[in-house]
Write an enzyme that holds these catalytic residues in place. Structure first.
Site, PDB file in Angstrom:
ATOM      1  N   HIS A   1      -4.338   3.956 -16.616  1.00 22.46           N
ATOM      2  CA  HIS A   1      -5.146   5.065 -16.125  1.00 22.46           C
ATOM      3  C   HIS A   1      -5.752   5.845 -17.299  1.00 22.46           C
ATOM      4  CE1 HIS A   1      -2.953   4.318 -12.375  1.00 22.46           C
ATOM      5  NE2 HIS A   1      -3.933   4.969 -11.779  1.00 22.46           N
ATOM      6  N   LYS A  37      -0.162  -7.683  -7.434  1.00 23.03           N
ATOM      7  CA  LYS A  37      -0.712  -6.996  -8.605  1.00 23.03           C
ATOM      8  C   LYS A  37       0.374  -6.887  -9.687  1.00 23.03           C
ATOM      9  CE  LYS A  37       0.121  -2.343  -6.774  1.00 23.03           C
ATOM     10  NZ  LYS A  37      -0.480  -1.143  -6.173  1.00 23.03           N
ATOM     11  N   HIS A  38      -0.029  -6.630 -10.948  1.00 22.87           N
ATOM     12  CA  HIS A  38      -1.382  -6.464 -11.495  1.00 22.87           C
ATOM     13  C   HIS A  38      -1.622  -7.670 -12.402  1.00 22.87           C
ATOM     14  CE1 HIS A  38       0.274  -2.397 -10.831  1.00 22.87           C
ATOM     15  NE2 HIS A  38      -0.962  -2.013 -10.558  1.00 22.87           N
ATOM     16  N   ASP A  66      -8.418  -3.379 -10.156  1.00 17.39           N
ATOM     17  CA  ASP A  66      -7.776  -2.078 -10.104  1.00 17.39           C
ATOM     18  C   ASP A  66      -8.890  -1.027 -10.170  1.00 17.39           C
ATOM     19  OD1 ASP A  66      -5.768  -0.180 -10.003  1.00 17.39           O
ATOM     20  OD2 ASP A  66      -4.607  -1.053 -11.639  1.00 17.39           O
TER      21      ASP A  66
END
Length: 592
Positions: A263, A250-251, A336
């Site tokens: 986020h 990731k990512h 994600d």
């Protein structure tokens, strides 16, 4: 395999660990992603060999047929509801799985679950929860087991807590430069997950530390050089597989060139395709060449590549055209967490975000919370399957990839057991062999940015003050082992501006009565506190943890040591180095 030169490659800079490195090399070459050799499944539309004869009516996941044939047959016999549920991964809040999550497994045939960091202090309960959920998956007609995932990157990100190893982390591995350190880190972390029944880990993080001001990736990265990160990521991956846990890089396509956290917002990375291909994607190219079984897509916008600003996680350009077609990746693509604003802000709502993620080419869609049974993300996408043949085919393709990967993995003979032995968790966590390794790894990583007082042997009667975060007790305990007469002052990690100003004044007033101050710098706030010591006639020794750049601004100090982590192993190592117990070998894996 020869192209990686995994132990003596670029990441290793020609250095060896002696027998440990040779052991790692031998095991690496023997394992080398063997779990998923042949597991890279063709899509449902271009399935492997045709089924020559119909399989019996009563078949399950565990029926003894070739993976290609059985995957095709299971998908052809699954309902729309079963297909859609198979590509969802839900987490749960609280100490045990909710009744709602249990219903998703029993009634819908949910494909995967994720263990997040808010329900993991009691590792025995974690294992018992995994057993319960897997038992429920086996009550379904096809008995398809669950992928059980978590984020156990090492270092800063450690979702399964309790007694699991608190390790030095990726940037410390980058500082040592040993691929063997990456291999054994992946191995021991995964052995602990294996004891809990967790079979998939969202690691390694192979984002480059491109933006030095980033508070999102920082020490989660192995460094800023794509080749070195690729080699270390491949070694970490091989160690994970040797322990039987599925690694996930990731990512994608790279979170390192932004300070914005997906986020809360959608990060915008203004680079062109050429830069992306020749910088951010270099580590992913290494892992794709080694047939990494899973890659996580990031909620990241690249407007110079896709002008409409859609995040890569929802972009067919990134996931299908670039990752699948251009880079030739054949493993699982996993989003994600879709509860992040970086995904939903662009899509408008969660239901649309799920649809776009599926259409873009993701095979598993993650939500950190368990959806209600009648939520729009379920109802609207299920209805679309019934009205759009193209969408249904995409869901079936994703479900087939997931089921095929499960068939190869769970029947490999080395997979994590469905039902972990709860009675033996205390024997396995922390890993009894891992402690010595993680301490030695930490010792190899410590870097001297400025070494005015290395080694530090205080004069008779020298007054020493320790200043550090109360959240890092090992800073004080390891310092007191070497300097037992030292006094100490504690402050909070991640202080706000008012608290930072108050603590700066307090420490400056208190420290003037001491000869030497040893202070832990973990962020800009603690660096500001340390800065006030500059005005005093005291020797200042800075111990840096996490991102090194705040501490590197303290170049006025007598000594600055870089430890990269607040792991107990890192504090033991950095104070051991300061006391002259060994010589520094780590090299900052970043440009100053």
């Amino acid at each position: 395999m020869a192209k990686l030169q995994i132990v003596r490659g670029r990441a290793g800079r020609g250095r060896f660990l002696g027998s440990a490195a040779r052991t790692a090399a031998a095991v690496f070459l023997s394992v080398c992603f063997s779990f998923f050799a042949g597991a890279q499944a063709p899509s449902a539309q271009s399935a492997a060999a045709p089924i020559e004869a119909a399989l019996p009516e009563r078949i399950t996941f565990w029926s003894d047929y070739p993976a290609d044939v059985l995957a095709d047959t299971l998908v052809s016999r699954m309902s729309d509801e079963e297909l859609l549920a198979q590509i969802f991964m839900f987490g749960w809040a609280g100490q045990e799985p909710s009744e709602l999550l249990n219903r998703w497994v029993v009634e819908r045939g949910l494909g995967s679950v994720k263990v997040f960091g808010w329900n993991t202090d009691n590792t025995t309960l974690v294992a018992e929860s995994v057993v319960s959920l897997q038992q429920k998956s086996q009550q379904r007609r096809f008995q398809i087991p669950l992928f059980v995932a978590t984020d156990q990157e090492g270092g800063w990100i450690r979702h399964v807590k309790g007694e699991t190893s608190d390790t030095p982390g990726n940037l410390a591995i980058g500082a040592s430069g040993y691929a063997a350190d990456a291999w054994f880190s992946g191995y021991y972390i995964s052995r602990e997950l294996r004891a809990l029944g967790i079979n998939m880990n969202f690691a390694p993080t192979v984002d480059l530390y491109t933006n030095h001001d980033s508070s999102v990736i920082g020490p989660r990265s192995f460094g800023e050089d794509g080749d070195s990160v690729g080699v270390l990521g491949a070694a970490f991956t091989a160690g994970s597989l040797a322990a039987g846990v599925i690694p996930t890089a990731k990512h994608f396509p790279g979170h390192g060139d932004t300070g914005v956290d997906s986020h809360g917002n959608l990060p915008v990375i203004s680079i062109d395709l050429d830069t992306l291909l020749n910088r951010e994607l270099v580590p992913f190219k290494y892992l794709i060449a080694e047939k990494i079984p899973a890659i996580m897509s990031g909620h990241l916008s690249f407007p110079q590549i896709v002008p409409n600003g859609e995040p890569a996680s929802l972009s067919k350009v990134f996931l299908t055209d670039i990752l699948r077609t251009k880079l030739g990746y054949e493993g699982l693509i996993i989003t994600d967490d879709m509860m992040m604003n970086g995904a939903t802000m662009y899509a408008g709502n969660l239901s649309s975000a799920f649809r776009m993620a599926i259409e873009a080419g993701n095979d598993i869609i993650i939500s950190s919370t368990t959806a209600q049974l009648n939520e729009a993300l379920w109802r609207s996408n299920l209805e679309l399957m019934k009205t759009s043949a193209a969408f249904k085919a995409r869901v079936a393709d994703a479900a087939r990839r997931v089921i095929h990967a499960k068939l190869v993995y769970f029947k490999s003979g080395t997979a994590v057991p469905l039902y972990p032995d709860v009675s033996k968790i205390a024997e396995s966590i922390p890993d009894p062999d891992g402690a010595d390794f993680f301490l030695s790894q930490a010792c190899r990583s410590i870097s001297v940015f400025k070494g005015g007082s290395v080694p530090y042997a205080p004069a008779a009667g020298e007054r020493i003050l320790l200043a550090g975060q109360k959240q890092f007790p090992s800073f004080f305990s390891e310092a007191k082992l070497r300097y037992p007469d030292a006094k100490f002052v504690q402050f909070n990690y991640a202080m706000g501006p008012n608290e930072t100003e108050w603590m700066s004044d307090y420490l400056a007033g208190f420290a003037k009565d001491f000869d030497t101050v040893i202070i832990c710098v973990a962020d800009a706030a603690s660096a500001a506190v340390a800065e006030r010591l500059r005005q005093l006639d005291v020797k200042t020794i800075v111990i840096s943890v996490l991102a090194p750049f705040p501490a590197m601004k303290c170049d006025w100090a007598d000594t600055v040591l870089l430890a990269y982590s607040y792991s107990p192993y890192s504090f033991a190592a950095v104070f051991g180095l300061l006391a002259g117990e060994f010589s520094a070998r780590g090299t900052l894996p970043l440009s100053p």
